[in-house]
Each structure stands twice: as structure tokens, then as C-alpha cells.
Design a protein around this motif. Sequence first.
Motif, PDB file in Angstrom:
ATOM      1  N   ALA A  80       2.935  -5.689  -9.184  1.00 13.51           N
ATOM      2  CA  ALA A  80       3.747  -4.746  -9.961  1.00 13.51           C
ATOM      3  C   ALA A  80       2.988  -3.615 -10.506  1.00 13.51           C
ATOM      4  CB  ALA A  80       4.804  -5.295 -10.614  1.00 13.51           C
ATOM      5  N   GLN A  81       1.978  -4.226 -11.255  1.00 13.84           N
ATOM      6  CA  GLN A  81       1.058  -3.222 -12.018  1.00 13.84           C
ATOM      7  C   GLN A  81       0.353  -2.324 -11.263  1.00 13.84           C
ATOM      8  OE1 GLN A  81       0.803  -2.594 -15.298  1.00 13.84           O
ATOM      9  NE2 GLN A  81       1.477  -4.194 -16.439  1.00 13.84           N
ATOM     10  N   ALA A  82      -0.119  -2.895 -10.134  1.00 19.41           N
ATOM     11  CA  ALA A  82      -1.053  -1.921  -9.102  1.00 19.41           C
ATOM     12  C   ALA A  82       0.073  -0.973  -8.542  1.00 19.41           C
ATOM     13  CB  ALA A  82      -1.396  -2.867  -8.108  1.00 19.41           C
ATOM     14  N   PRO A 138      -2.913   2.471  -4.364  1.00 19.58           N
ATOM     15  CA  PRO A 138      -2.554   1.652  -3.085  1.00 19.58           C
ATOM     16  C   PRO A 138      -3.564   0.427  -2.608  1.00 19.58           C
ATOM     17  CG  PRO A 138      -2.793   4.144  -2.812  1.00 19.58           C
ATOM     18  CD  PRO A 138      -3.341   3.697  -4.110  1.00 19.58           C
ATOM     19  N   GLY A 139      -4.755   0.894  -2.886  1.00 18.24           N
ATOM     20  CA  GLY A 139      -5.953  -0.224  -2.570  1.00 18.24           C
ATOM     21  C   GLY A 139      -5.598  -1.630  -3.399  1.00 18.24           C
ATOM     22  N   GLY A 140      -5.192  -1.427  -4.635  1.00 21.98           N
ATOM     23  CA  GLY A 140      -5.056  -2.495  -5.391  1.00 21.98           C
ATOM     24  C   GLY A 140      -3.783  -3.167  -5.117  1.00 21.98           C
ATOM     25  N   ALA A 141      -2.917  -2.318  -5.010  1.00 16.54           N
ATOM     26  CA  ALA A 141      -1.588  -3.129  -4.426  1.00 16.54           C
ATOM     27  C   ALA A 141      -1.613  -3.892  -2.985  1.00 16.54           C
ATOM     28  CB  ALA A 141      -0.426  -1.866  -4.375  1.00 16.54           C
ATOM     29  N   GLU A 142      -2.454  -3.256  -2.217  1.00 20.48           N
ATOM     30  CA  GLU A 142      -2.575  -4.183  -1.129  1.00 20.48           C
ATOM     31  C   GLU A 142      -3.295  -5.277  -0.983  1.00 20.48           C
ATOM     32  OE1 GLU A 142      -4.396  -3.450   3.465  1.00 20.48           O
ATOM     33  OE2 GLU A 142      -4.387  -1.892   2.227  1.00 20.48           O
ATOM     34  N   ASP A 143      -4.305  -5.207  -1.788  1.00 23.14           N
ATOM     35  CA  ASP A 143      -5.170  -6.467  -2.154  1.00 23.14           C
ATOM     36  C   ASP A 143      -4.429  -7.639  -2.994  1.00 23.14           C
ATOM     37  OD1 ASP A 143      -7.368  -5.369  -1.041  1.00 23.14           O
ATOM     38  OD2 ASP A 143      -8.286  -4.647  -2.851  1.00 23.14           O
ATOM     39  N   ARG A 193       1.035  -1.303   0.020  1.00 22.53           N
ATOM     40  CA  ARG A 193       0.031   0.013  -0.119  1.00 22.53           C
ATOM     41  C   ARG A 193       0.772   1.292  -0.012  1.00 22.53           C
ATOM     42  NH1 ARG A 193      -4.706   2.492   1.201  1.00 22.53           N
ATOM     43  NH2 ARG A 193      -6.011   0.487   1.150  1.00 22.53           N
ATOM     44  N   ARG A 194       1.947   1.386   0.880  1.00 23.30           N
ATOM     45  CA  ARG A 194       2.662   2.322   0.983  1.00 23.30           C
ATOM     46  C   ARG A 194       3.491   2.710  -0.486  1.00 23.30           C
ATOM     47  NH1 ARG A 194       4.458   4.950   5.665  1.00 23.30           N
ATOM     48  NH2 ARG A 194       6.619   5.265   4.649  1.00 23.30           N
ATOM     49  N   ALA A 195       4.143   1.522  -0.862  1.00 25.44           N
ATOM     50  CA  ALA A 195       4.852   1.512  -2.216  1.00 25.44           C
ATOM     51  C   ALA A 195       3.966   2.130  -3.341  1.00 25.44           C
ATOM     52  CB  ALA A 195       5.268   0.187  -2.575  1.00 25.44           C
ATOM     53  N   ALA A 196       2.667   1.894  -3.126  1.00 25.85           N
ATOM     54  CA  ALA A 196       1.956   2.506  -4.321  1.00 25.85           C
ATOM     55  C   ALA A 196       2.030   4.269  -4.402  1.00 25.85           C
ATOM     56  CB  ALA A 196       0.538   2.131  -4.419  1.00 25.85           C
ATOM     57  N   THR A 197       2.195   4.743  -3.227  1.00 21.84           N
ATOM     58  CA  THR A 197       2.325   6.254  -3.076  1.00 21.84           C
ATOM     59  C   THR A 197       3.617   6.730  -3.054  1.00 21.84           C
ATOM     60  OG1 THR A 197       1.810   5.922  -0.786  1.00 21.84           O
ATOM     61  CG2 THR A 197      -0.116   6.237  -2.410  1.00 21.84           C
TER      62      THR A 197
END
Length: 213
Positions: free
Chosen positions: A181-183, A189-194, A93-97
Motif C-alpha cells: 500500500a505504501q508503494a 510502480p517498480g516498488g509496488a510490483e516488487d 504496477r498500474r495502480a501506482a500510476t
Amino acid sequence: MKRSTLSEDVYATLRSAVLEHSLAPGDRLNIDALARELEVSPTPVREALARMESEGLVRKRALAGYTVSPLLTRDEFADLFDMRLLLECAAARRAATHATDEQRSELLVQAAFTVGSDAEGTWHAAFTAQDAQLHHLVAEASASPLLLDAFTRLHAHLHLHRRYFPYSHAAVTHQEHHALAQAIAGRDPGGAEDAMRRHLEKARDRHLAAFTQ
């Protein structure tokens, strides 16, 4: 330069032997014997084992020397994945932002990696390295030094179990890595966490097969 290269070569050789179980869990490691086998002095062997101890791959006991770390019990394994779900979902989640553009690109490159044929039984080392690197990149991209440190210490305990990972599931793992990786690359963030949660839950089920063998 030569000393550094030699140390790295010895470390890579011994690490691979442990991960491939040529040096099996519980085996005692004699520094002088390993040095003779590798045709090097004891110093780079000692350095390699100290480095592997910090990774959790070997253990050192006073007067007894080094041994290859034992496999986790089923309960320890379940506890490990409970902690991974807490830490790595938060990291994703953090990585996405927080990830830099370079980190997002590197994640996509790592996720595109495939292990190739199992014809010679050599895919384990490649798979292990790629999987560990991708998860490390996610933790690094979270921009949290404390989270990265916790992840690094936790992840070491999984290395030995990767030897029992079924080759038939490597392609599925690749797909899960790609979705993650795509998320992150898409700043979701939500997509990456899921995606991380789905990947870890499925990975846990795949690894559990080792406890029925």
C-alpha cells in the motif's frame, strides 16, 4: 429494503459457513433445509447460492443441486499462484500510476487493518475479508476493467484455502500489505510490483502448509 437486507444476511451467513468450513468442501446444500434452519423462505437462500456460485464457492449441477466447491489440488494451487503473479504484479504496477487519491487512501486504511486475537478462533473471517478487499482494491486501482475481471474470477478459487492459513503468520501478512500500500500510495510502480511479488511468493509458501496436513 427489508427484502434486500434479508438477502444480504442470508448470503453473509452462508458465505461465512462455507469459508469457515461449517459447510465443508464437497457438502451437498439442500435449499429447503437451509431455509428451515435460517427461518427464511427458499428464495433468499436460492439467491445467495447463485451469488456464491458466481464467486466459485459453490457448484451447481443439473439434477444434483448445489455442493460446496472442493479444495484445489496442489497442482491447481500452484497454477493459481502462477497466474496471480502474472496478473496482480501487473495490477500493482498500474495502480501506482493510475490510482485515484481516494483509492490510495483507502489502500492505506485497509493495510492498517489487523485481525486481533485468535482467542475465540474467529479471526479467519475477518482476515479473509480484509485480504480479499485489499487485493481487490489494487486490481480496481489498476484502472483496467479486463484485469479486474480476470482477478475477480481467479481469486474466488483461493477462498476455501484461507481456512488453513496459519494465524501465526497474520502479522507478517499485515506487514506485506502495508509495504504494498505504501508503494502504491507513493506512486512507485517498480516498488509496488516488487512488493506484490514478494507478498504473493511468501503467501504461496504459507498456504502450501495446507497440503501437508
